[in-house]
Write a protein that holds these residues in place. Sequence first.
Motif, mmCIF file in Angstrom:
data_model
loop_
_atom_site.group_PDB
_atom_site.id
_atom_site.type_symbol
_atom_site.label_atom_id
_atom_site.label_comp_id
_atom_site.label_asym_id
_atom_site.label_seq_id
_atom_site.Cartn_x
_atom_site.Cartn_y
_atom_site.Cartn_z
ATOM 1 N N LYS A 58 -9.771 -16.286 -38.181
ATOM 2 C CA LYS A 58 -10.649 -16.750 -39.017
ATOM 3 C C LYS A 58 -10.800 -18.351 -38.682
ATOM 4 C CE LYS A 58 -10.707 -13.112 -41.555
ATOM 5 N NZ LYS A 58 -9.941 -13.206 -42.863
ATOM 6 N N ALA A 59 -12.068 -18.901 -39.049
ATOM 7 C CA ALA A 59 -12.544 -20.243 -38.688
ATOM 8 C C ALA A 59 -11.570 -20.978 -39.680
ATOM 9 C CB ALA A 59 -13.858 -20.593 -39.144
ATOM 10 N N HIS A 60 -11.092 -22.081 -39.143
ATOM 11 C CA HIS A 60 -10.033 -23.314 -39.643
ATOM 12 C C HIS A 60 -10.846 -24.599 -39.319
ATOM 13 C CE1 HIS A 60 -6.793 -20.885 -40.885
ATOM 14 N NE2 HIS A 60 -7.209 -19.894 -40.103
ATOM 15 N N VAL A 61 -10.847 -25.330 -40.356
ATOM 16 C CA VAL A 61 -11.424 -26.723 -40.229
ATOM 17 C C VAL A 61 -10.159 -27.614 -39.876
ATOM 18 C CG1 VAL A 61 -12.432 -28.770 -41.462
ATOM 19 C CG2 VAL A 61 -12.949 -26.341 -41.899
ATOM 20 N N LEU A 62 -10.116 -28.074 -38.844
ATOM 21 C CA LEU A 62 -9.018 -29.281 -38.284
ATOM 22 C C LEU A 62 -9.541 -30.705 -38.804
ATOM 23 C CD1 LEU A 62 -7.686 -27.818 -34.739
ATOM 24 C CD2 LEU A 62 -6.927 -27.170 -37.220
ATOM 25 N N ASN A 157 -12.605 -21.211 -45.587
ATOM 26 C CA ASN A 157 -12.937 -20.924 -46.988
ATOM 27 C C ASN A 157 -12.042 -21.446 -48.083
ATOM 28 O OD1 ASN A 157 -15.293 -19.638 -46.154
ATOM 29 N ND2 ASN A 157 -14.045 -17.937 -45.307
ATOM 30 N N ASP A 158 -11.116 -22.116 -47.734
ATOM 31 C CA ASP A 158 -10.127 -22.519 -48.664
ATOM 32 C C ASP A 158 -10.184 -24.199 -48.796
ATOM 33 O OD1 ASP A 158 -8.784 -20.155 -49.027
ATOM 34 O OD2 ASP A 158 -7.221 -20.603 -47.204
ATOM 35 N N ALA A 294 -22.635 -12.897 -36.456
ATOM 36 C CA ALA A 294 -23.654 -12.481 -37.385
ATOM 37 C C ALA A 294 -24.347 -13.719 -37.964
ATOM 38 C CB ALA A 294 -23.038 -11.626 -38.809
ATOM 39 N N GLY A 295 -23.451 -14.736 -38.171
ATOM 40 C CA GLY A 295 -24.118 -15.975 -38.551
ATOM 41 C C GLY A 295 -23.005 -17.052 -38.843
ATOM 42 N N TYR A 296 -23.520 -18.230 -39.398
ATOM 43 C CA TYR A 296 -22.698 -19.352 -39.489
ATOM 44 C C TYR A 296 -23.197 -20.057 -40.874
ATOM 45 C CZ TYR A 296 -20.891 -19.453 -34.713
ATOM 46 O OH TYR A 296 -20.375 -19.336 -33.794
ATOM 47 N N PRO A 297 -22.157 -20.513 -41.679
ATOM 48 C CA PRO A 297 -20.688 -20.722 -41.184
ATOM 49 C C PRO A 297 -19.578 -20.064 -41.640
ATOM 50 C CG PRO A 297 -21.277 -22.031 -43.171
ATOM 51 C CD PRO A 297 -22.365 -21.257 -42.860
ATOM 52 N N TRP A 298 -19.885 -18.463 -42.160
ATOM 53 C CA TRP A 298 -19.071 -17.977 -42.782
ATOM 54 C C TRP A 298 -18.886 -16.404 -42.466
ATOM 55 C CZ3 TRP A 298 -21.600 -20.486 -47.002
ATOM 56 C CH2 TRP A 298 -22.750 -19.631 -47.285
ATOM 57 N N TYR A 299 -19.692 -16.152 -41.283
ATOM 58 C CA TYR A 299 -19.729 -14.853 -40.896
ATOM 59 C C TYR A 299 -19.089 -14.706 -39.300
ATOM 60 C CZ TYR A 299 -22.770 -13.167 -44.667
ATOM 61 O OH TYR A 299 -23.498 -12.975 -45.943
ATOM 62 N N ARG A 623 -31.514 -19.846 -48.690
ATOM 63 C CA ARG A 623 -30.075 -19.537 -49.332
ATOM 64 C C ARG A 623 -29.230 -18.784 -48.510
ATOM 65 N NH1 ARG A 623 -30.959 -22.245 -54.383
ATOM 66 N NH2 ARG A 623 -33.055 -21.742 -55.260
ATOM 67 N N GLY A 624 -27.775 -18.925 -48.743
ATOM 68 C CA GLY A 624 -26.869 -17.806 -48.075
ATOM 69 C C GLY A 624 -26.241 -18.880 -46.784
ATOM 70 N N ALA A 625 -25.960 -17.817 -45.633
ATOM 71 C CA ALA A 625 -25.637 -18.651 -44.547
ATOM 72 C C ALA A 625 -26.815 -19.399 -43.732
ATOM 73 C CB ALA A 625 -25.106 -17.437 -43.592
ATOM 74 N N VAL A 626 -26.373 -20.540 -43.448
ATOM 75 C CA VAL A 626 -27.553 -21.514 -42.908
ATOM 76 C C VAL A 626 -28.194 -21.152 -41.685
ATOM 77 C CG1 VAL A 626 -26.445 -23.359 -44.135
ATOM 78 C CG2 VAL A 626 -25.585 -22.875 -41.829
#
Length: 657
Positions: A58-62, A157-158, A294-299, A623-626
């Motif tokens: 999954k994506a993680h913000v460093l 997402n945390d 599918a899309g950013y920032p959460w798909y 709205r939704g994913a950017v």
Amino acid sequence: MSYLKFDKSLMINLEQSLPKEMLRTNKSGAYHCTTLVGCNTRKQHGLLVIPIPEMDDKAHVLLSSLDETVIQHGAPFNLGLHQYGDGVFSPNGHKYIRQFECETVPTLTYRVGGVVLTKEKVFISHENRILIKYTLVEAHSPTTLQFRPFLAFRNANDLVMENSAINKEILPVKNGISTCLYDGYPNLYMQFSKEPEWVENGHWYKGIEYYKDKDRGIPYKEDLWVPGYFQLPIKKGESIIFSASTFEADPKKFAETYDQELTTRTSRTSFYNSLKNSAKQFYLKKATGMYIMAGYPWYNVRARDELMALPGCTLSIDHKEDYEIIMDTFLKALHAFLDEGIKDKTIGEIDLPDIPLWTVWTIQQYRRSYGTRACREKYGEDVKWIVDKIKEGKVPGLYPQPGGLVTADGSEKPVTWMSASINGRPIIPRTGYILEFNALWYNALLFLNALYDGEAGMQPYLEENLILADKAKESFVSVFLNDFGYLYDYVNGTYTDLEVRPNLAIAIGMEYSPLDRRQRKKVLDLITRELLTPKGLRSLSPKSYAYRPTYVGDPIQREYAVHQGPARPWLFGFYADAYFKVFGVSGLSFIERMLIGYEDEMTEGCIGSLSEMYDGNPPYTGRGAVSTAKNVGEILRTLRNVKELNKLQTLETQESR
């Protein structure tokens, strides 16, 4: 003048600048996303956000952000911007911004007294690495720059709060430092093209807020760890490059790497080029193959979204090789699932019943670009394999019926693109005979026949297919066409769903449709009256009692609204297909006028891209994913079709003279 450019008056007005976001990706799953002024407004925003396969992929913000400070005559001017409680913004660095432009790379220009400083950001392709180039354009006295890194080291997402579990150790590396806050994460390397001074001064910045998350009714506050700051002098005319990555890099090569990356970029000098640039950002290259996000920032990668987006994001921008690589990766996964029951680890939702149907449609777009022979030689056997699997009832969840149509059970679990659910139960229980499933099925039968028409030894098979298609056509009209002149959205036993939904456009936008031209036009007129907006087709007619035009509120409110009114640009691709089938080249001027609505979005939301959905009512807010692949792909495909029809119209005009 740059196509995407914003001046001081907009940038310093946070009400106008904060809703505008920017996205850069490395085409391998990592990304950088924030607002134009650099203030993170979502938990998914960050300067370096990467997938970590060793943890969960999954994506993680460093690195959340990097605050720059300009120092002259001992006076500091902080260029950073964060939101805290009670609507407080600090340290208000946006007031120094004079311009933002994004032709090749995102570039901010700051003016602090007599100092003019530019900041350019480049994400390196297929590396977990972002470079930021600072150039001191003007200065009348000695200037020093300071840089404070805001560290997160968390799932995108945390959120993170002050804790004692962090590892505060800082390790020196060439022209910088490395650090890793928690076990399981890779080291973050922060380096400069020239040697800086590192001042260790660690503390937590508490109560940073993300207003987009607050508006969505989800947790929105966090604390970020700042271990200290870098400091280095800069001279007028000098450029300094900062690198953030998961590996130690050679500072001597920063400038060369930066310049090389620029040569691969599509300059966003037009509507088409902006979308082309956006399309390429969805590419995902892994050791297992190539995919479309599918899309950013959460798909991540989702089968149906990938298939819908693939033609536009590759063929429509002349990336034939990328189409073939991605499709080969997908077909390998589909064969593994249908033949062996093995689900792909990267491609989500490949087990949904309509995925084989969408696969055929996606291959059909290859034929439109490169002709029947090339398509048959490359994908003919795959199309035949899919059609045979469906006819034999070997696609899980898709059931062939005696009348030639297919059914699916979406009563307990969503099976269509209208997948909103509460506690796993579908909000719209589309089940039984589903409109677009059967339009895609009829289209697939005739497309397969068109691929093999005239091929030796295929005639008995093709005749069998044609008999089934004729039966399906008769059943389609009998089951779906109602007394009001349009089509039921789904039919389950004696229940017929009368809601006017955009699946109508998919049904009449197929190359091969069970409806004749007169029937298509009647349906098209209804879509135009009740569903068409400047941002796509509404997911439900405003005449319905269930109509909810805005995707706002807490998670449950948004889930109820997501398919009950908001408009989606990708559906316009099918609408345009249907429009051209009814009106031919005479429909060009109308479709071209409607495309203006999407060009307007290039300077709204995520600049240069298209949001997941738009309000069903004016002003049609995104709205939704950017940034969403199937929206970008289908508008690109429509632009290509318009271009080809304009050529045809020109030829017809010349021949008539």
